[in-house]
Scaffold this motif. Sequence first.
Motif, PDB file in Angstrom:
ATOM      1  N   PHE A  80       0.838  -1.199   0.000  1.00  0.00           N
ATOM      2  CA  PHE A  80       0.000   0.000   0.000  1.00  0.00           C
ATOM      3  C   PHE A  80       0.875   1.251   0.000  1.00  0.00           C
ATOM      4  N   ASP A  81       1.868   1.277   0.880  1.00  0.00           N
ATOM      5  CA  ASP A  81       2.739   2.443   1.011  1.00  0.00           C
ATOM      6  C   ASP A  81       3.506   2.737  -0.280  1.00  0.00           C
ATOM      7  N   SER A  82       3.929   1.681  -0.978  1.00  0.00           N
ATOM      8  CA  SER A  82       4.752   1.863  -2.179  1.00  0.00           C
ATOM      9  C   SER A  82       3.971   1.752  -3.489  1.00  0.00           C
ATOM     10  N   LEU A 106      -7.256  -4.125   9.741  1.00  0.00           N
ATOM     11  CA  LEU A 106      -7.036  -3.137   8.687  1.00  0.00           C
ATOM     12  C   LEU A 106      -7.064  -3.792   7.314  1.00  0.00           C
ATOM     13  N   PHE A 107      -7.717  -3.129   6.353  1.00  0.00           N
ATOM     14  CA  PHE A 107      -7.745  -3.549   4.958  1.00  0.00           C
ATOM     15  C   PHE A 107      -7.164  -2.409   4.133  1.00  0.00           C
ATOM     16  N   TYR A 108      -6.313  -2.758   3.172  1.00  0.00           N
ATOM     17  CA  TYR A 108      -5.643  -1.762   2.332  1.00  0.00           C
ATOM     18  C   TYR A 108      -6.073  -1.950   0.875  1.00  0.00           C
ATOM     19  N   PHE A 109      -6.552  -0.861   0.265  1.00  0.00           N
ATOM     20  CA  PHE A 109      -7.014  -0.881  -1.119  1.00  0.00           C
ATOM     21  C   PHE A 109      -6.250   0.174  -1.917  1.00  0.00           C
ATOM     22  N   VAL A 110      -5.843  -0.179  -3.131  1.00  0.00           N
ATOM     23  CA  VAL A 110      -5.218   0.786  -4.034  1.00  0.00           C
ATOM     24  C   VAL A 110      -5.834   0.611  -5.418  1.00  0.00           C
ATOM     25  N   VAL A 124      -7.549   3.026   3.276  1.00  0.00           N
ATOM     26  CA  VAL A 124      -7.336   2.130   4.421  1.00  0.00           C
ATOM     27  C   VAL A 124      -8.643   2.088   5.203  1.00  0.00           C
ATOM     28  N   VAL A 125      -9.119   0.874   5.493  1.00  0.00           N
ATOM     29  CA  VAL A 125     -10.364   0.693   6.245  1.00  0.00           C
ATOM     30  C   VAL A 125     -10.056  -0.091   7.513  1.00  0.00           C
ATOM     31  N   LEU A 126     -10.498   0.446   8.634  1.00  0.00           N
ATOM     32  CA  LEU A 126     -10.362  -0.248   9.915  1.00  0.00           C
ATOM     33  C   LEU A 126     -11.712  -0.858  10.270  1.00  0.00           C
ATOM     34  N   VAL A 127     -11.737  -2.187  10.393  1.00  0.00           N
ATOM     35  CA  VAL A 127     -12.953  -2.905  10.781  1.00  0.00           C
ATOM     36  C   VAL A 127     -12.860  -3.187  12.269  1.00  0.00           C
ATOM     37  N   MET A 128     -13.872  -2.728  12.994  1.00  0.00           N
ATOM     38  CA  MET A 128     -13.857  -2.843  14.453  1.00  0.00           C
ATOM     39  C   MET A 128     -13.971  -4.298  14.893  1.00  0.00           C
TER      40      MET A 128
END
Length: 199
Positions: A80-82, A106-110, A124-128
Amino acid sequence: MASLGLLFLMIPMLLLVGSSTKFQAEARQYDVGGREGWVVKPSEDYNHWAQRNRFQVNDTLHFKYNKGIDSVVVVKKEDFDSCNINTPIQKMDDGDSIFPLSNSGLFYFVSGNLDNCKSGQKLVVLVMAVRQPLPKPVPPPASILPPQTSTMPPQTVPATGLTSPVLPPSDKSSSGRVGVTVGLGVLLGFLLCGFVGLD
């Protein structure tokens, strides 16, 4: 009229029972980017949008985008970062994708378009975490209970002539408030029944 009085008597008890019942919220679908969808420069930054929402397990994300021009790639944090789209966890490219949030974390989407990702099309989505109910108290072992010395059946005492025992003052815990609430509710019900009976 008597049934109306009975109804007034039951209302406080129903309120008390209803207030202790927990309702689980149904799963929700979130449209990523709102009306704009999954685009390069949304009017609201995707991560700002994600921070305003509370995602729960079993919710879904709906990605709407131009098929053939863009896609959604689920990646690890370092990718995600790169903007590394070469080792995706999952790739969605049908133009109308639903992603289920099956667990907490955490889920990361690009964007699957490298230029779009580098221009900030990432999320970035944080699922509780799912809250677990408190464990039920364990009953004491049978060895602590006093032994039964008699095999005779318990005696029944006629209800006439009995009086309620006087309870010692209790601390101001929540169980005391529940008793007061129920007592006031019953008293209110009896008063209302008396007024209805006067008609």
